[in-house]
Design a protein around this motif. Structure first.
Motif, mmCIF file in Angstrom:
data_model
loop_
_atom_site.group_PDB
_atom_site.id
_atom_site.type_symbol
_atom_site.label_atom_id
_atom_site.label_comp_id
_atom_site.label_asym_id
_atom_site.label_seq_id
_atom_site.Cartn_x
_atom_site.Cartn_y
_atom_site.Cartn_z
ATOM 1 N N UNK A 1 28.712 49.849 31.358
ATOM 2 C CA UNK A 1 30.058 49.256 31.360
ATOM 3 C C UNK A 1 30.360 48.650 29.987
ATOM 4 N N UNK A 2 29.360 48.020 29.375
ATOM 5 C CA UNK A 2 29.561 47.453 28.027
ATOM 6 C C UNK A 2 29.858 48.554 27.018
ATOM 7 N N UNK A 3 29.100 49.640 27.119
ATOM 8 C CA UNK A 3 29.298 50.753 26.179
ATOM 9 C C UNK A 3 30.720 51.321 26.308
ATOM 10 N N UNK A 4 31.209 51.395 27.537
ATOM 11 C CA UNK A 4 32.555 51.945 27.779
ATOM 12 C C UNK A 4 33.665 50.915 27.563
ATOM 13 N N UNK A 5 33.300 49.695 27.176
ATOM 14 C CA UNK A 5 34.315 48.658 26.964
ATOM 15 C C UNK A 5 34.959 48.211 28.264
ATOM 16 N N UNK A 6 34.217 48.324 29.359
ATOM 17 C CA UNK A 6 34.778 47.998 30.675
ATOM 18 C C UNK A 6 34.016 46.877 31.369
ATOM 19 N N UNK A 7 33.184 46.148 30.626
ATOM 20 C CA UNK A 7 32.362 45.134 31.280
ATOM 21 C C UNK A 7 33.171 43.911 31.693
ATOM 22 N N UNK A 8 34.415 43.807 31.248
ATOM 23 C CA UNK A 8 35.259 42.736 31.795
ATOM 24 C C UNK A 8 35.764 43.123 33.187
ATOM 25 N N UNK A 9 35.616 44.389 33.562
ATOM 26 C CA UNK A 9 36.120 44.872 34.849
ATOM 27 C C UNK A 9 35.042 45.278 35.833
ATOM 28 N N UNK A 10 33.971 45.889 35.322
ATOM 29 C CA UNK A 10 32.936 46.444 36.204
ATOM 30 C C UNK A 10 31.546 46.209 35.617
ATOM 31 N N UNK A 11 30.523 46.725 36.302
ATOM 32 C CA UNK A 11 29.149 46.647 35.801
ATOM 33 C C UNK A 11 28.267 45.737 36.620
ATOM 34 N N UNK A 12 28.864 44.678 37.168
ATOM 35 C CA UNK A 12 28.129 43.850 38.125
ATOM 36 C C UNK A 12 29.159 43.183 39.044
ATOM 37 N N UNK A 13 28.666 42.252 39.871
ATOM 38 C CA UNK A 13 29.534 41.691 40.908
ATOM 39 C C UNK A 13 30.025 40.287 40.567
ATOM 40 N N UNK A 14 30.311 40.042 39.303
ATOM 41 C CA UNK A 14 30.910 38.749 38.964
ATOM 42 C C UNK A 14 32.256 38.633 39.681
ATOM 43 N N UNK A 15 32.526 37.457 40.219
ATOM 44 C CA UNK A 15 33.801 37.239 40.914
ATOM 45 C C UNK A 15 34.949 37.528 39.948
ATOM 46 N N UNK A 16 35.925 38.277 40.428
ATOM 47 C CA UNK A 16 37.053 38.649 39.588
ATOM 48 C C UNK A 16 36.967 40.080 39.079
ATOM 49 N N UNK A 17 35.734 40.645 39.067
ATOM 50 C CA UNK A 17 35.615 42.045 38.655
ATOM 51 C C UNK A 17 36.049 42.961 39.797
ATOM 52 N N UNK A 18 36.253 44.214 39.465
ATOM 53 C CA UNK A 18 36.628 45.216 40.462
ATOM 54 C C UNK A 18 35.416 45.507 41.353
ATOM 55 N N UNK A 19 35.716 45.805 42.614
ATOM 56 C CA UNK A 19 34.621 46.157 43.519
ATOM 57 C C UNK A 19 34.311 47.641 43.368
ATOM 58 N N UNK A 20 33.506 47.978 42.344
ATOM 59 C CA UNK A 20 32.971 49.332 42.149
ATOM 60 C C UNK A 20 31.528 49.247 42.609
ATOM 61 N N UNK A 21 31.253 49.813 43.772
ATOM 62 C CA UNK A 21 29.981 49.489 44.415
ATOM 63 C C UNK A 21 29.417 50.665 45.191
ATOM 64 N N UNK A 22 28.109 50.611 45.397
ATOM 65 C CA UNK A 22 27.420 51.589 46.233
ATOM 66 C C UNK A 22 26.822 50.862 47.419
ATOM 67 N N UNK A 23 26.972 51.468 48.586
ATOM 68 C CA UNK A 23 26.265 50.948 49.756
ATOM 69 C C UNK A 23 25.064 51.850 49.966
ATOM 70 N N UNK A 24 23.890 51.248 49.800
ATOM 71 C CA UNK A 24 22.645 52.011 49.865
ATOM 72 C C UNK A 24 21.989 51.788 51.228
ATOM 73 N N UNK A 25 21.626 52.886 51.876
ATOM 74 C CA UNK A 25 20.841 52.805 53.118
ATOM 75 C C UNK A 25 19.501 53.480 52.863
ATOM 76 N N UNK A 26 18.451 52.809 53.260
ATOM 77 C CA UNK A 26 17.129 53.388 53.016
ATOM 78 C C UNK A 26 16.408 53.706 54.319
ATOM 79 N N UNK A 27 17.016 53.374 55.427
ATOM 80 C CA UNK A 27 16.411 53.662 56.730
ATOM 81 C C UNK A 27 17.472 54.274 57.641
ATOM 82 N N UNK A 28 17.046 54.858 58.742
ATOM 83 C CA UNK A 28 17.968 55.379 59.764
ATOM 84 C C UNK A 28 19.022 56.318 59.201
#
Ligand code: GUN
Ligand code: FE
Length: 458
Positions: free
Chosen positions: A387-414
Motif C-alpha cells: 500500500x505504501x509503494x502504491x501511495x495508498x497507505x492512507x486508505x488501505x494496507x491495514x485496519x486503522x480506523x478510518x481506512x477502507x475495509x479492504x479485507x480477506x476473511x480466512x477460513x482454515x477449518x470446515x
C-alpha cells in the motif's frame, strides 16, 4: 449479511483480526469487534470484547443492536487486510507459465508481445480482462497496479472492468514506441501521449475522486521509449502531481546494457528516469536487482517505492536476487508483485513464499549480513508495504480506523473438502494457524474478499 455487503449497508464482525502496524509489528487481535460504516470505511476496531459487550459497542456507534447482524468468526477464522500486488501485467494473464528459462528481452520478443498484441480487439480485451480481474480478486488481491497493453481502448476497458468488479487498481496504458515489432508498438510519440491523456480523462469520468481506480503513467522501460516520449510523460507527471508512475528498473544485465547503449549520456537508470521527471515519491520501480550505491541512495532520498517480484526474478534465464533487506534497512518502501505473467503465479502468497526463498539465498550470499525475511515481514510486504509503494497507505494496507475495509476473511477449518493447507490442530495458537495459512494456504482458504466494504469474491 452477505447480501448486504456492497449495498451500502454497514458490516460488523467479531473474532480474530490480524494486520501489520509496521515492518515487524504484526498485531493479532482476539475477540475483536470490527464495524464497517456505510461508506465502506472502518468505523470501529476494538479487541478483547466479550459477546455480552457487543451490543453496547454497536449502540455507541449508532447502530440498533439485535437488528444489526454481526458475523461471528469461529476458531480458525480471521480477518486480514487484502493483498496488494504492486506489479502486474494484465494482458499477460493468458501467458502465465509460458516461456521459462529464456532471457528477458527474448521473452518479450518471442512470447509476450504477441500475447499483448491480441488486445487490439476490444472484445478479446473485455473477455480476457474480466477473467484476469476476477482471477486476481479470487486470490485476495484487493489492490493491483496494472500495466495494460499499449492499446488505448483496451486499457480503458481494463479500467472499466476493475471499477465494475470492484477491484482497487492503478491502471496504466503501456507506453512503448520502439524496440518492439511494428504490429505491437505505439505508432508515434504523439499517439502514445495522446492515448495516455485519453486514459486519464476516461478514468476521471469513471471515478472522479479516484476512489477505486486511478491512472498510472507507465513507460514500459527506457528501451521501449524514445527520449521525446519519456520527456512527454515527464511533462504529464508534472501536470498531474496526483498520479503515480511505474516502470521496470534495473531488472536484468542485458536490459541495463542495452539501456546504456541507447542513452550513453546517463551513467545509471536512476539518472535517466530522474532526468525525464519520472523518479519521485510516486514512482513504483519494478524488480530493482542491480542498483548501484548512488542509485539506492537516490531512490531512498526521493521516496520511490520498489515492487519486489521474486517469482519472475528467479524463473527467467537467470536467478536474480533483489537485495530486499538492504532496501528495508535503508528505509525504502518495498511491496510484492506477482509480475504476472513474467511470474507464473497470480497469488501474492506464492510471491511472498518466493520472497522468503530468495531472502534465504541473499542471507547465504552475504554471509549473514542480509538476514532472511521473517513471516511478519513477508506479510507486511504483501499488505501495508505494498500500500505504501502504491501511495495508498492512507486508505488501505491495514485496519486503522478510518481506512477502507479492504479485507480477506480466512477460513482454515470446515471448508467442506480438504485443501493443501496444513490441518489445524487443537493445540495450535492463533499465530500457528496464521503461519499455516501463510505458508500452506491458498485461495480456497480466502472465502470472502472485501474492497471498500463490498464483497467481491464470487
Ligand atoms: N521489462 C519490460 N517489459 C517487461 C515485462 O513485461 N515483464 C518484465 N518482467 N520485465 C519487463
Ligand atoms: Fe513486469
Amino acid at each position: 449479511l452477505d447480501k448486504n455487503a456492497g449495498s451500502g449497508l454497514p458490516l460488523a464482525f467479531h473474532g480474530t483480526v490480524i494486520h501489520s502496524q509496521s515492518l515487524d509489528d504484526l498485531e493479532i487481535l482476539e475477540n475483536c469487534i470490527m464495524i464497517v460504516g456505510t461508506d465502506g470505511k472502518i468505523q470501529a476496531l476494538q479487541a478483547g470484547v466479550e459477546s455480552e459487550q457487543i451490543n453496547s459497542i454497536l449502540s455507541e456507534n449508532g447502530y440498533v443492536p439485535d437488528v444489526f447482524p454481526v458475523k461471528y468468526l469461529k476458531r480458525g477464522e480471521f480477518l486480514c487486510p487484502g493483498f496488494v500486488d504492486t506489479h502486474n501485467h494484465a494482458p499477460q494473464w493468458a501467458q502465465r507459465g509460458v516461456g521459462r528459462g529464456i532471457s528477458l528481452l527474448d521473452w518479450l520478443d518471442k512470447v509476450t508481445f504477441a500475447h499483448e498484441a491480441k488486445f487490439q480487439d476490444p472484445e478479446y480485451a473485455k473477455r480476457m480482462y474480466a477473467s484476469c480481474v476476477t482471477g486476481f480478486l479470487q486470490q485476495g488481491i484487493t489492490t493491483a497496479s496494472y500495466y495494460g497493453s499499449h492499446h488505448g481502448q483496451a486499457t480503458r476497458i481494463l479500467a472499466d472492468v476493475c471499477f465494475e468488479k470492484g477491484q482497487r487498481a492503478l491502471v496504466g496504458k503501456c507506453n512503448m514506441n520502439r524496440n518492439a515489432p511494428d504490429w505491437y508498438r505505439d505508432p508515434s510519440v504523439s499517439d502514445s501521449l495522446h492515448e495516455t491523456r485519453e486514459l486519464i480523462h476516461h478514468v476521471q469520468q469513471l471515478d472522479p475522486e479516484y476512489n477505486l481506480v486511478k491512472p498510472i503513467l507507465t513507460p514500459r522501460f527506457a528501451i521501449s521509449c524514445e527520449p521525446e516520449l519519456l520527456d512527454g510523460l515527464g511533462a504529464i507527471a508534472r501536470e498531474h502531481p496526483d498520479l503515480p508512475i511505474q516502470t521496470h528498473f534495473n531488472e536484468a544485465k542485458q536490459e541495463i546494457e542495452f539501456t546504456r547503449q541507447l542513452f550513453p549520456e546517463f551513467d545509471t537508470e536512476a539518472d535517466l528516469y530522474q532526468r525525464y521527471g519520472l523518479l519521485n515519491d510516486r514512482s513504483i520501480l519494478a524488480h530493482c536487482i542491480f542498483l548501484q550505491e548512488g542509485e539506492m541512495r537516490r531512490i531512498q532520498e526521493l521516496g520511490c517505492g520498489i515492487a519486489h517480484c521474486p517469482i519472475a526474478n528467479t524463473t527467467m534465464q537467470e536467478f536474480m536476487v533483489a537485495p530486499v533487506r538492504e532496501y528495508l534497512r535503508r528505509g525504502i518502501k518495498v511491496g510484492l508483485g506477482t509480475d504476472s505473467g513474467g511470474g507464473y503465479s497470480s497469488s501474492i502468497l506464492d510471491a511472498m513464499k518466493q520472497a522468503f526463498i530468495v531472502s534465504n539465498a541473499q542471507q547465504m550470499l552475504t554471509q549473514g549480513r542480509d538476514p532472511a525475511l521473517s513471516l511478519h515481514e513477508g506479510f507486511f510486504l504483501a499488505t501495508l508495504g505494498g500500500a505504501q509503494v502504491c501511495g495508498l497507505d492512507d486508505r488501505v494496507g491495514n485496519f486503522a480506523v478510518g481506512k477502507e475495509f479492504d479485507a480477506l476473511e480466512i477460513h482454515t477449518t470446515d471448508l467442506g473438502q480438504p485443501g493443501v493447507m496444513s490441518p489445524v490442530e487443537d493445540e495450535d495458537t492463533t499465530h500457528v494457524i496464521f503461519e499455516k495459512f501463510m505458508m500452506t494456504g491458498d485461495d480456497r482458504n480466502i472465502v470472502k474478499v472485501y474492497v471498500s466494504g463490498r464483497s467481491v469474491k464470487i
